[in-house]
Design a protein around this motif. Structure first.
Motif, PDB file in Angstrom:
ATOM      1  N   ILE A  39      -2.069  14.709  15.547  1.00 24.24           N
ATOM      2  CA  ILE A  39      -3.231  14.889  16.093  1.00 24.24           C
ATOM      3  C   ILE A  39      -4.410  14.590  15.275  1.00 24.24           C
ATOM      4  O   ILE A  39      -5.391  14.008  15.563  1.00 24.24           O
ATOM      5  N   ASN A  40      -4.356  15.086  14.181  1.00 19.16           N
ATOM      6  CA  ASN A  40      -5.187  14.584  13.051  1.00 19.16           C
ATOM      7  C   ASN A  40      -5.452  13.438  12.833  1.00 19.16           C
ATOM      8  O   ASN A  40      -6.673  12.721  12.877  1.00 19.16           O
ATOM      9  N   ARG A  41      -4.402  12.720  12.904  1.00 20.58           N
ATOM     10  CA  ARG A  41      -4.485  11.148  12.406  1.00 20.58           C
ATOM     11  C   ARG A  41      -5.185  10.493  13.731  1.00 20.58           C
ATOM     12  O   ARG A  41      -5.913   9.566  13.415  1.00 20.58           O
ATOM     13  N   LYS A  42      -4.878  10.729  14.863  1.00 17.52           N
ATOM     14  CA  LYS A  42      -5.303   9.987  16.188  1.00 17.52           C
ATOM     15  C   LYS A  42      -6.745  10.558  16.509  1.00 17.52           C
ATOM     16  O   LYS A  42      -7.724   9.842  17.197  1.00 17.52           O
ATOM     17  N   TYR A  43      -6.859  12.137  16.463  1.00 24.41           N
ATOM     18  CA  TYR A  43      -8.319  12.420  17.223  1.00 24.41           C
ATOM     19  C   TYR A  43      -8.965  13.335  16.156  1.00 24.41           C
ATOM     20  O   TYR A  43      -9.937  13.760  16.436  1.00 24.41           O
ATOM     21  N   GLY A  44      -8.595  13.509  14.728  1.00 20.64           N
ATOM     22  CA  GLY A  44      -9.462  14.435  13.732  1.00 20.64           C
ATOM     23  C   GLY A  44      -9.139  15.592  13.708  1.00 20.64           C
ATOM     24  O   GLY A  44      -8.175  16.408  14.438  1.00 20.64           O
ATOM     25  N   LYS A  45      -9.742  16.408  12.528  1.00 17.51           N
ATOM     26  CA  LYS A  45      -9.354  17.672  12.197  1.00 17.51           C
ATOM     27  C   LYS A  45      -9.608  18.875  13.097  1.00 17.51           C
ATOM     28  O   LYS A  45      -8.932  19.464  13.561  1.00 17.51           O
ATOM     29  N   ASP A  46     -11.050  18.742  13.978  1.00 16.76           N
ATOM     30  CA  ASP A  46     -11.252  19.677  14.820  1.00 16.76           C
ATOM     31  C   ASP A  46     -10.481  19.735  15.856  1.00 16.76           C
ATOM     32  O   ASP A  46     -10.100  20.732  16.285  1.00 16.76           O
ATOM     33  N   ASN A  47     -10.007  18.489  16.576  1.00 17.60           N
ATOM     34  CA  ASN A  47      -8.911  18.660  17.641  1.00 17.60           C
ATOM     35  C   ASN A  47      -7.791  18.997  17.253  1.00 17.60           C
ATOM     36  O   ASN A  47      -7.038  19.554  18.121  1.00 17.60           O
ATOM     37  N   ALA A  48      -7.242  18.783  16.115  1.00 18.49           N
ATOM     38  CA  ALA A  48      -6.131  19.263  15.705  1.00 18.49           C
ATOM     39  C   ALA A  48      -5.877  20.881  15.501  1.00 18.49           C
ATOM     40  O   ALA A  48      -5.283  21.426  15.869  1.00 18.49           O
ATOM     41  N   VAL A  49      -7.079  21.535  14.982  1.00 14.84           N
ATOM     42  CA  VAL A  49      -7.142  22.866  14.949  1.00 14.84           C
ATOM     43  C   VAL A  49      -7.142  23.293  16.334  1.00 14.84           C
ATOM     44  O   VAL A  49      -6.662  24.254  16.503  1.00 14.84           O
ATOM     45  N   ALA A  50      -7.960  22.781  17.111  1.00 13.92           N
ATOM     46  CA  ALA A  50      -8.185  23.307  18.673  1.00 13.92           C
ATOM     47  C   ALA A  50      -6.961  23.461  19.121  1.00 13.92           C
ATOM     48  O   ALA A  50      -6.453  24.216  20.058  1.00 13.92           O
ATOM     49  N   PHE A  51      -5.998  22.453  18.961  1.00 11.56           N
ATOM     50  CA  PHE A  51      -4.491  22.287  19.590  1.00 11.56           C
ATOM     51  C   PHE A  51      -3.897  23.533  19.460  1.00 11.56           C
ATOM     52  O   PHE A  51      -3.106  23.951  20.410  1.00 11.56           O
ATOM     53  N   LEU A  52      -4.221  24.192  18.168  1.00 10.46           N
ATOM     54  CA  LEU A  52      -3.190  25.420  18.254  1.00 10.46           C
ATOM     55  C   LEU A  52      -3.927  26.817  18.704  1.00 10.46           C
ATOM     56  O   LEU A  52      -3.419  27.662  19.018  1.00 10.46           O
ATOM     57  N   MET A  53      -5.376  26.606  18.752  1.00 10.91           N
ATOM     58  CA  MET A  53      -6.139  27.705  19.644  1.00 10.91           C
ATOM     59  C   MET A  53      -5.954  27.758  21.213  1.00 10.91           C
ATOM     60  O   MET A  53      -6.402  28.670  21.418  1.00 10.91           O
ATOM     61  N   HIS A  54      -5.363  26.863  21.418  1.00  8.66           N
ATOM     62  CA  HIS A  54      -5.183  26.902  22.929  1.00  8.66           C
ATOM     63  C   HIS A  54      -3.863  27.125  23.192  1.00  8.66           C
ATOM     64  O   HIS A  54      -2.861  27.180  22.596  1.00  8.66           O
ATOM     65  N   GLU A  55      -3.433  27.296  24.647  1.00 10.42           N
ATOM     66  CA  GLU A  55      -2.343  27.400  25.222  1.00 10.42           C
ATOM     67  C   GLU A  55      -1.165  26.380  24.690  1.00 10.42           C
ATOM     68  O   GLU A  55      -1.635  25.332  24.537  1.00 10.42           O
ATOM     69  N   PRO A  56       0.045  26.589  24.507  1.00 16.17           N
ATOM     70  CA  PRO A  56       0.544  27.781  24.698  1.00 16.17           C
ATOM     71  C   PRO A  56       0.807  28.572  23.262  1.00 16.17           C
ATOM     72  O   PRO A  56       1.129  29.838  23.328  1.00 16.17           O
ATOM     73  N   PHE A  57      -0.032  28.152  22.172  1.00 15.39           N
ATOM     74  CA  PHE A  57       0.078  29.109  20.803  1.00 15.39           C
ATOM     75  C   PHE A  57      -0.785  30.196  20.883  1.00 15.39           C
ATOM     76  O   PHE A  57      -0.628  31.010  20.525  1.00 15.39           O
ATOM     77  N   ASN A  58      -2.280  29.919  21.056  1.00 13.11           N
ATOM     78  CA  ASN A  58      -3.315  30.974  21.225  1.00 13.11           C
ATOM     79  C   ASN A  58      -3.598  31.409  19.798  1.00 13.11           C
ATOM     80  O   ASN A  58      -3.621  32.572  19.523  1.00 13.11           O
TER      81      ASN A  58
END
Length: 206
Positions: A39-58
Motif C-alpha cells: 500500500i505504501n509503494r502504491k498509495y503512500g504512507k498516510d494511506n498505509a497507516v489508515a489501512f490499519l485504522m479501519h475495518e477489520p483491524f481498527n
C-alpha cells in the motif's frame, strides 16, 4: 487487534529464508506488514497507516504508525538489490510517467512537467555525469614480444662469431663467459652444468 508485536520473531523468520514455522497470530502480523509495504509503494504512507485504522483491524493511530515503521524495516533493512538496479527501476518509472504526460499534454504547463520528468530520469540514470573511463580491451593493449632471434622481427641475424669474440675480450671468469655465450645462443645449454650450478648455490641454505 495487533496489540502485540511479533517484529523480532519475523526478523528471524526472514533471516531463515522464510523456513521457520509461524503461529497463526505471527502469520497474520506478517501478512499485515507485507500489505503495508504494498500500500505504501502504491498509495503512500498516510494511506498505509489508515489501512490499519479501519475495518477489520481498527488499530489506533500510534500503533498503526509503529507497525508501518516495522514493515519498512522488516522488508527493506536487508535489501540486497544493488543501487544500480534501483536507479534503473526508478528511471523506467519516470520515463513511463513522462510518456503519459506527453500523450495527454494540452498546455505548456504539461510540457513543463514532461521536461522535468525527463530531467529527473536523466539524473537518476546519472546521464548528467561523464562516462567512467573504460579499461582498455585486450586487443587495444600494446603487445610486446621478446625474442632472442632478430630474424623473428625482421632484423638481420646476429654474427655469433663476432659476438663470441666480444664476450671473450671481456675481463670475466671463464664460467661467466660461458654463461653469457649460453644466454646469447652461441653455445648450447648444458642442463647438467646448470643443475650443478644451482646445487652449488643452494647447498649451504638452511
Amino acid at each position: 487487534m495487533f496489540d502485540k508485536s511479533y517484529f523480532d520473531t519475523l526478523q528471524d523468520y526472514i533471516a531463515s529464508g522464510c523456513t521457520m514455522e509461524l503461529t497463526a497470530d505471527e502469520l497474520d502480523y506478517y501478512n499485515a506488514l507485507y500489505a503495508l509495504v504494498g500500500i505504501n509503494r502504491k498509495y503512500g504512507k498516510d494511506n498505509a497507516v489508515a489501512f490499519l485504522m479501519h475495518e477489520p483491524f481498527n488499530v489506533e493511530r500510534m500503533r498503526a504508525r509503529k507497525m508501518y515503521s516495522e514493515a519498512i524495516n522488516l522488508f527493506y533493512l536487508n535489501d540486497t538489490i544493488e543501487s544500480n538496479a534501483h536507479r534503473n527501476l526508478m528511471y523506467d518509472n519516470l520515463m513511463k510517467a513522462a510518456q503519459v504526460v506527453l500523450q495527454n499534454a494540452v498546455s505548456s504547463k504539461d510540457m513543463e512537467v514532461y521536461g522535468n520528468l525527463n530531467v529527473q530520469a536523466a539524473k537518476i540514470k546519472q546521464l548528467d555525469k561523464p562516462d567512467p573511463v573504460k579499461p582498455k580491451e585486450i586487443d587495444e593493449k600494446p603487445i610486446k614480444i621478446y625474442d632472442l632471434n632478430p630474424e623473428a622481427v625482421g632484423l638481420d641475424a646476429a654474427n655469433r662469431q663476432i659476438l663470441a669474440a666480444q664476450i671473450d675480450s671481456v675481463d670475466l671468469p671463464e664460467r661467466e663467459k660461458v654463461r653469457l655465450k649460453r644466454d646469447a645462443n652461441i653455445v648450447d645449454i648444458d642442463f647438467e652444468e646448470m643443475l650443478n650450478d644451482q646445487e652449488e648455490k643452494t647447498k649451504d641454505i638452511g
